[in-house]
Design an enzyme around this catalytic site. Sequence first.
Site: not given
Ligand code: NAD
Length: 332
Positions: A150, A154, A192-193, A287
Site C-alpha cells: 500500500y 502511494k 474497517e480502521k 505515528r
Molecule cells: P474507501 O475505501 O471508503 O473509499 C475508496 C473508494 O474507492 C471505494 O468506494 C472503492 O469502491 C473505490 N474504488 C476502488 N477501486 C476503484 C476503481 N477501480 N474504480 C473506481 N472506484 C474504485 O476509502 P477512504 O477511507 O474513503 O479513502 C479514500 C482515499 O484516501 C484512498 O486513496 C485512501 O488510500 C486514502 N487514505 C485514507 C485514509 C483513511 O484513514 N481513511 C488514510 C490515508 C489515506
Amino acid sequence: MSDKKIVVAGAGGFIGGHLVDYLLKQGYRNIRAIDIKPFSDWYQVFDEAENRVADLCEKDNCISACDGVDEVYNLAADMGGIGFIENNKAMCMLSVLINTHLLMAAKDAGVERFFYSSSACVYNADKQKDADVVPLKEADAYPAMPEDGYGWEKLFSERMCRHFREDFGIKARVARFHNVYGPYGTWEGGREKAPAAICRKVIHAKATGKHEIEIWGDGTQTRSFMYIDDCLYGVEKIIHSDVVEPLNLGSDELVTINQLVSIAEEIGGIKLNRTYKLDAPKGVNGRNSDNTLIQEKLGWAPNIKLRDGLEKTYRWIFDEYAKKYDVASITV
Ligand code: NAD
C-alpha cells in the site's frame, strides 16, 4: 456558486462521499461522482451530482470521466485498515492503475487541477519504531522505506503526480492523510480502521451482554486520528493552493490504542474486559503528524477533538449496527 466541472473519484467511499457533500455545500454544482461499486453500496449518493459506476483502473473509463472537466479529486483506491493492507498487498498496489490512468486522461483533457490522496503509510518505517514518537515531517518519506504494498503504491503515485506537474504543467497536489475517521464509512467486514472497529466492538459488547473487547497488538501503539470535517476543509485548501510538494493532513492529538478504547467505552457508558491479540496486524509502533508545514503554508490546523469526533462516529455506527442486527433493546 461555481460552474467548474469536478470529478470525485471514489465517491461511493468514505472520504469521497463526504467530499461530494462538502463541495455541493461550497456551491459547486457541476460534480461527476464516480465509483466502481454499485450505487446500493455507496455510503452517500447525492441527486445533485452526476453519479456514475465505473472501474477507473480502465483507461477508457478515465478518459470518459475527465471529459470536459476542470478539476479531479482522486479518492479511489482498493484499501482498508491495517488488517486489509497487510494481507492484500498486490490488490493495494493495483490502485496504481487508477491514479496513472486518471493523470493521463486529465492531461489529455486539459484538466487544470488534480488532487491525489496519499497516506502517512509512505513514511520511512525506521522513523516509526517507537510508540513515543517524533511527529513525522514531510521530509521523512525519504530515503524511502514505506509500508510494504500500500505505502509503495502511494509513494510511486505521489511521484507520478510530481512528474506530470513538472513535465506537463497539470497542477497536481498531494495530501498525506493520517487516519481519517467519521460516519458513513466502513465499520465491519475486514476493511474497517481502528476507530470504527473499536466503536463496533463496544456496541457489540453492549448488544450481546458479553462485556469483552479484543484489541489488536498490546494497545500501547500510538496514532493520531483526524475527523472527516477537518480533512475535507484541508483537501479543498490543498488542491487550490500553490504548494506543490505533498503535505501532511492529519491530527496531532496523539493517543494509544488503549486510550482510544477508553474513549469509546466512555461514550458507550461501559467498561469492558480487554484481551490483546498480539499476533494481529498492528502496523508501526507509533505515528503522529507534524503539521508545521501545512500550518505555515495554508494556515490549516485540525479543529475537532478526538472525543467529539468519535462520539459522532460511534452514534452513526450504533444506528447502522441496530438496523443491521435488529437490536432495538440497547441504548447508545
Ligand atoms: P474507501 O475505501 O471508503 O473509499 C475508496 C473508494 O474507492 C471505494 O468506494 C472503492 O469502491 C473505490 N474504488 C476502488 N477501486 C476503484 C476503481 N477501480 N474504480 C473506481 N472506484 C474504485 O476509502 P477512504 O477511507 O474513503 O479513502 C479514500 C482515499 O484516501 C484512498 O486513496 C485512501 O488510500 C486514502 N487514505 C485514507 C485514509 C483513511 O484513514 N481513511 C488514510 C490515508 C489515506
